[in-house]
Design an enzyme around this catalytic site. Structure first.
Site, PDB file in Angstrom:
ATOM      1  N   CYS A 117       0.811  -1.227   0.000  1.00 47.40           N
ATOM      2  CA  CYS A 117       0.000   0.000   0.000  1.00 47.40           C
ATOM      3  C   CYS A 117       0.842   1.274   0.000  1.00 47.40           C
ATOM      4  CB  CYS A 117      -0.931   0.009   1.201  1.00 47.40           C
ATOM      5  SG  CYS A 117      -1.996  -1.420   1.260  1.00 47.40           S
ATOM      6  N   HIS A 258      -3.581   7.023   2.789  1.00 49.72           N
ATOM      7  CA  HIS A 258      -3.980   5.717   2.268  1.00 49.72           C
ATOM      8  C   HIS A 258      -5.378   5.409   2.798  1.00 49.72           C
ATOM      9  CE1 HIS A 258      -4.147   1.656   1.102  1.00 49.72           C
ATOM     10  NE2 HIS A 258      -3.972   1.159   2.319  1.00 49.72           N
ATOM     11  N   ASN A 288     -10.181  -0.319  -0.131  1.00 51.71           N
ATOM     12  CA  ASN A 288      -8.725  -0.221  -0.080  1.00 51.71           C
ATOM     13  C   ASN A 288      -8.141  -0.679  -1.421  1.00 51.71           C
ATOM     14  OD1 ASN A 288      -5.996  -0.621   0.365  1.00 51.71           O
ATOM     15  ND2 ASN A 288      -6.259  -1.643   2.343  1.00 51.71           N
TER      16      ASN A 288
HETATM   17  O1  UT7 Z   1      -3.902  -1.433   3.589  1.00 50.38           O
HETATM   18  C1  UT7 Z   1      -3.261  -1.572   4.831  1.00 50.38           C
HETATM   19  C2  UT7 Z   1      -3.616  -2.798   5.481  1.00 50.38           C
HETATM   20  N1  UT7 Z   1      -4.948  -2.960   5.984  1.00 50.38           N
HETATM   21  C3  UT7 Z   1      -5.477  -2.253   6.982  1.00 50.38           C
HETATM   22  O2  UT7 Z   1      -4.998  -1.225   7.359  1.00 50.38           O
HETATM   23  C4  UT7 Z   1      -6.670  -2.828   7.695  1.00 50.38           C
HETATM   24  C5  UT7 Z   1      -6.485  -2.747   9.193  1.00 50.38           C
HETATM   25  N2  UT7 Z   1      -7.526  -3.372   9.998  1.00 50.38           N
HETATM   26  C6  UT7 Z   1      -8.819  -2.977   9.993  1.00 50.38           C
HETATM   27  O3  UT7 Z   1      -9.197  -2.086   9.249  1.00 50.38           O
HETATM   28  C7  UT7 Z   1      -9.774  -3.651  10.960  1.00 50.38           C
HETATM   29  O4  UT7 Z   1      -9.033  -4.394  11.898  1.00 50.38           O
HETATM   30  C8  UT7 Z   1     -10.802  -4.583  10.252  1.00 50.38           C
HETATM   31  C9  UT7 Z   1     -11.779  -3.732   9.476  1.00 50.38           C
HETATM   32  C10 UT7 Z   1     -10.078  -5.544   9.331  1.00 50.38           C
HETATM   33  C11 UT7 Z   1     -11.588  -5.364  11.304  1.00 50.38           C
HETATM   34  O5  UT7 Z   1     -12.231  -4.478  12.206  1.00 50.38           O
HETATM   35  P1  UT7 Z   1     -12.109  -4.727  13.773  1.00 50.38           P
HETATM   36  O6  UT7 Z   1     -12.918  -3.681  14.423  1.00 50.38           O
HETATM   37  O7  UT7 Z   1     -10.630  -4.768  14.105  1.00 50.38           O
HETATM   38  O8  UT7 Z   1     -12.808  -6.130  13.945  1.00 50.38           O
HETATM   39  P2  UT7 Z   1     -12.205  -7.489  14.495  1.00 50.38           P
HETATM   40  O9  UT7 Z   1     -11.257  -8.094  13.522  1.00 50.38           O
HETATM   41  O10 UT7 Z   1     -11.721  -7.275  15.889  1.00 50.38           O
HETATM   42  O11 UT7 Z   1     -13.501  -8.393  14.533  1.00 50.38           O
HETATM   43  C12 UT7 Z   1     -14.610  -8.086  15.390  1.00 50.38           C
HETATM   44  C13 UT7 Z   1     -15.720  -9.101  15.168  1.00 50.38           C
HETATM   45  C14 UT7 Z   1     -15.211 -10.545  15.185  1.00 50.38           C
HETATM   46  O12 UT7 Z   1     -16.220 -11.343  15.816  1.00 50.38           O
HETATM   47  P3  UT7 Z   1     -16.045 -11.796  17.348  1.00 50.38           P
HETATM   48  O13 UT7 Z   1     -14.764 -12.552  17.405  1.00 50.38           O
HETATM   49  O14 UT7 Z   1     -16.003 -10.517  18.133  1.00 50.38           O
HETATM   50  O15 UT7 Z   1     -17.279 -12.609  17.571  1.00 50.38           O
HETATM   51  C15 UT7 Z   1     -15.121 -10.927  13.748  1.00 50.38           C
HETATM   52  O16 UT7 Z   1     -15.292 -12.298  13.507  1.00 50.38           O
HETATM   53  O17 UT7 Z   1     -16.284  -8.910  13.873  1.00 50.38           O
HETATM   54  C16 UT7 Z   1     -16.281 -10.151  13.151  1.00 50.38           C
HETATM   55  N3  UT7 Z   1     -16.119  -9.852  11.748  1.00 50.38           N
HETATM   56  C17 UT7 Z   1     -17.135  -9.587  10.918  1.00 50.38           C
HETATM   57  N4  UT7 Z   1     -18.469  -9.552  11.115  1.00 50.38           N
HETATM   58  C18 UT7 Z   1     -19.250  -9.222  10.065  1.00 50.38           C
HETATM   59  C19 UT7 Z   1     -14.953  -9.762  11.040  1.00 50.38           C
HETATM   60  N5  UT7 Z   1     -15.216  -9.439   9.758  1.00 50.38           N
HETATM   61  C20 UT7 Z   1     -16.556  -9.334   9.658  1.00 50.38           C
HETATM   62  C21 UT7 Z   1     -17.431  -9.013   8.600  1.00 50.38           C
HETATM   63  N6  UT7 Z   1     -18.756  -8.970   8.847  1.00 50.38           N
HETATM   64  N7  UT7 Z   1     -16.982  -8.722   7.347  1.00 50.38           N
END
Ligand code: UT7
Length: 331
Positions: A117, A258, A288
């Site tokens: 990225c 980004h 992204n």
């Molecule tokens: O380009 C540079 C690289 N990329 C980034 O910069 C991305 C960086 N990370 C992020 O943007 C965020 O961490 C994400 C958007 C990927 C995830 O958001 P989060 O608030 O960190 O969520 P999480 O991974 O902690 O997941 C929270 C919950 C989980 O369920 P439990 O374990 O709490 O029951 C996940 O399984 O949300 C669940 N979950 C979803 N639910 C519905 C994860 N993805 C999804 C989804 N839809 N698509």
């Protein structure tokens, strides 16, 4: 601190976005997710998907064509093409060479830069150095990503995040107008590579049926860890790039970060001391697009007259590697 005199300036910008729109509701039909979750956690509403037959070089060439028209530069005037992509059309040759052929830049030499990225900023930095060294007059920097081709469409944690697109800029040696690249701060930390990577498909794990069956050629990411690192690194990079440019956060007319997640953008802007009115956001429309995010944002901001003569623009990015960096520009 003495303000640096820019030696290289951007004289044209361009972008290409595929027409096909994939909404959050479309994704909710494929994996267990919802528009509400995706929008609340990421700010994304929809992304573009390049159809079969439209690949990284095609999109890059379309964006570059527009940047060259904007710069009023003919293909034969380009001395070097530096192309950033995490999704090369093929492993050999470089996507830069395929793009060169599409554009007819027959007097250029062309090569790829791989910094995920952050790749656009890395490529811009290399192009600036090349022109500053007096090795050429006109450089073309392209960032093009067909992220849909390396996305695991069964993994809801990653498939909701990415989109396809391309952006490009034409650079020239500055004529002493004061316009151009003021500063550049780039970093990487290879110790954190496994937080965001594609495990297989290279020579450590060559393509095999088992690799394909296990999806080891597709993106894997530790979202929360990446989130924390992204905010910390981008905020630090903004500070250093501004300091090197002899600017403060108050001097910034537009921050073009980004576009991975609007929460990351908001947190970075807050740490950097830049209010959201001065931050460009298009993650809601495109998701992204890896290294294409910043140049697409730049081209849109120019088109919308959000930046004009004398504007101070700050760009910042973060991605796999880990890589990150920021550059300050006077428009
Ligand atoms: O380009 C540079 C690289 N990329 C980034 O910069 C991305 C960086 N990370 C992020 O943007 C965020 O961490 C994400 C958007 C990927 C995830 O958001 P989060 O608030 O960190 O969520 P999480 O991974 O902690 O997941 C929270 C919950 C989980 O369920 P439990 O374990 O709490 O029951 C996940 O399984 O949300 C669940 N979950 C979803 N639910 C519905 C994860 N993805 C999804 C989804 N839809 N698509």
């Amino acid at each position: 601190m003495r303000k640096p005199q820019p030696l290289v300036e951007i004289v044209g910008t361009g972008r290409y976005l595929p027409d096909c729109v994939l909404t959050n509701d479309d994704l909710a039909k494929r994996v267990e997710t919802s528009d509400e979750w995706i929008h609340t956690r990421t700010g994304i509403r929809e992304r573009r998907i390049a159809p079969e037959g439209v690949n990284a070089a095609d999109m890059g060439a379309a964006a570059a064509q527009r940047a060259m028209e904007c710069a009023q530069v003919d293909p034969g005037e380009i001395d070097v093409i530096i192309l950033s992509t995490a999704t090369p059309d093929r492993w050999l040759p470089s996507t830069a060479c395929d793009t060169q052929a599409l554009l007819g830049c027959t007097n250029a030499f062309a090569f790829d830069v791989m910094a995920a990225c952050t790749g656009f900023l890395y490529a811009l930095n290399v192009a600036e150095g090349y022109l500053m060294a007096g090795r050429g007059e006109v450089a073309l920097v392209v960032a093009t990503e067909k992220m849909s081709s390396i996305t695991d469409w069964s993994d809801r944690k990653t498939c909701v995040l990415f989109g396809d697109g391309a952006g490009a800029v034409v650079l020239r040696k500055s004529n002493g107008s004061g316009r151009g690249i003021l500063s550049s701060h780039l970093r990487s930390d290879g110790n954190l590579a496994d937080l965001l990577y594609r495990p297989g498909g290279g020579c450590t794990e060559p393509v095999s049926q088992a690799l394909l069956d296990n999806g080891r050629h597709l993106i894997r990411m530790e979202g929360r860890e990446i989130f924390k690192n992204a905010v910390r690194s981008m905020a630090e990079a903004c500070d250093v790039a501004l300091q090197q440019a002899g600017l403060t956060a108050d001097d910034v007319d537009l921050l073009i970060p980004h576009q991975a997640n609007v929460r990351i953008i908001e947190a970075t802007a807050k740490y950097a001391g830049i209010d959201m009115e001065r931050v460009y956001v298009n993650v809601d429309r495109y998701g992204n697009m890896s290294s294409a995010s910043v140049p697409v944002g730049l081209d849109e901001a120019v088109e919308k007259s959000l930046i004009g003569p004398e504007s101070n623009v700050l760009t910042v990015a973060f991605g796999a590697g880990l890589t990150w960096g920021a550059m300050a520009l006077r428009w």
